[in-house]
Design a protein around this motif. Structure first.
Motif, PDB file in Angstrom:
ATOM      1  N   GLY A   6       0.862  -1.181   0.000  1.00 28.68           N
ATOM      2  CA  GLY A   6       0.000   0.000   0.000  1.00 28.68           C
ATOM      3  C   GLY A   6       0.898   1.231   0.000  1.00 28.68           C
ATOM      4  O   GLY A   6       2.109   1.132   0.146  1.00 28.68           O
ATOM      5  N   ASN A  16      -6.091  -1.882  -3.717  1.00 32.16           N
ATOM      6  CA  ASN A  16      -7.197  -1.908  -2.758  1.00 32.16           C
ATOM      7  C   ASN A  16      -8.366  -2.771  -3.216  1.00 32.16           C
ATOM      8  O   ASN A  16      -9.475  -2.647  -2.695  1.00 32.16           O
ATOM      9  CB  ASN A  16      -7.678  -0.478  -2.468  1.00 32.16           C
ATOM     10  N   ASP A  26      -9.153  -1.259   2.525  1.00 26.59           N
ATOM     11  CA  ASP A  26      -8.562   0.062   2.758  1.00 26.59           C
ATOM     12  C   ASP A  26      -9.608   1.175   2.632  1.00 26.59           C
ATOM     13  O   ASP A  26      -9.638   1.915   1.650  1.00 26.59           O
ATOM     14  CB  ASP A  26      -7.400   0.277   1.774  1.00 26.59           C
TER      15      ASP A  26
HETATM   16 MG   LIG Z   1      -4.221   0.740   0.035  1.00 27.87          MG
END
Ligand SMILES: [Mg+2]
Ligand SMILES: Nc1ncnc2c1ncn2[C@@H]1O[C@H](COP(=O)(O)OP(=O)(O)O)[C@@H](O)[C@H]1O
Length: 268
Positions: A13, A139, A152
């Motif tokens: 991420g 995500n 997320d």
């Molecule tokens: Mg993310």
């Protein structure tokens, strides 16, 4: 009671530091709208929506404990399947299913003020639901070649459906000149893909008409917001800024202005 256990860092991420996996759970340091996200995930569970992590509680370190969702998540460089049309359509359908599930949640009041610079122009874009607002490849969890879950929810906030569609197309059409995109995403017919995304989502005609104007306004705004966040929050925001996200946004502005009419025509 949320149990402790061996902590395996979750990387890939952009922003969240300290994200770990513990057994079949994920532990997230609380984000800006952590209380809303908790309520949101509990609402989605009650609504029977499968495409989001379950909120399990708060652990001894004050982190959100969520269910770990098994599946395939794209990292960088992007895997070859990232441009696959069926995958793209499945992301659009998943976002629509999320919206249908989240709509009865309504628009919460008493949210903390967004972390953004003062004096941004009014978008004239009233919120319709709590959108996800960060439908990046990192995500979305895929199973059997189809988008299965959104993860997320740190950027989730009240927005319009059109604004969610902008975010979806930004990552999955995607928006930007070929040179600025990952090699796996070059040479795609973006007007066609935007049309397909709009159809798979079931985007209203009025939203199709205003979508590219909104994209341009949001992209312009993103430069100011990202810079402000890099300056005030540091961490992953500062890292993205120093890696050139501001220039990416400026390049994208040129591309959006040059391609807006063709994309709008294709969507109508
Ligand atoms: Mg993310
Ligand atoms: N609930 C979850 N289930 C499965 N994988 C997850 C989950 N949460 C995070 N991950 C994995 O960790 C990565 C980073 O998590 P993310 O929540 O997107 O953090 P960031 O805020 O830094 O983008 C994701 O791209 C995904 O691969």
């Amino acid at each position: 009671m949320i149990e402790d256990g061996e902590e395996i860092p979750l990387l890939g991420g952009d922003v969240t530091e300290g994200l770990v996996r513990v057994g079949d759970t994920v532990r997230r340091p609380p984000g800006e709208r952590a209380e809303m996200v908790q309520d949101l995930l509990l609402h989605l569970e009650k609504a029977g929506f499968e495409g989001a992590p379950r909120f399990l509680g708060i652990d001894s370190a004050g982190r959100h404990a969520l269910s770990y969702i098994e599946g395939e998540v794209a990292g960088r460089p992007r895997p070859p399947w990232i441009a696959d049309e069926e995958r793209m359509l499945s992301v659009a359908r998943l976002l629509r299913a999320y919206h249908d599930a989240v709509e009865p949640f309504g628009i919460p009041d008493n949210l903390p003020a967004p972390i953004e610079p003062a004096g941004l122009p009014d978008l004239n874009d009233p919120p319709e639901l709590v959108g996800h607002q960060d439908v990046t490849p990192e995500n979305v969890v895929f199973r059997d070649g189809r988008a299965y879950a959104l993860i997320d929810f740190d950027m989730a906030r009240p927005v319009s459906r059109a604004r969610e569609a902008v975010n979806l197309m930004l990552w999955w059409a995607p928006f930007g000149a070929d040179d600025d995109l990952d090699p796996a995403l070059r040479g795609l017919d973006r007007p066609r893909r935007c049309r397909q995304i709009a159809d798979a989502y079931g985007l209203a005609e009025a939203d199709r008409r205003r979508l590219m104007g909104l994209s341009i306004s949001l992209n312009e705004r993103a430069w100011h917001t990202m810079k402000y966040r890099a300056d005030t929050l540091g961490g992953g925001w500062q890292r993205m800024w120093s890696e050139g996200v501001g220039d990416d946004i400026k390049h994208r502005q040129v591309w959006l202005e040059a391609n807006a009419d063709a994309i709008t025509d294709a969507m109508l």
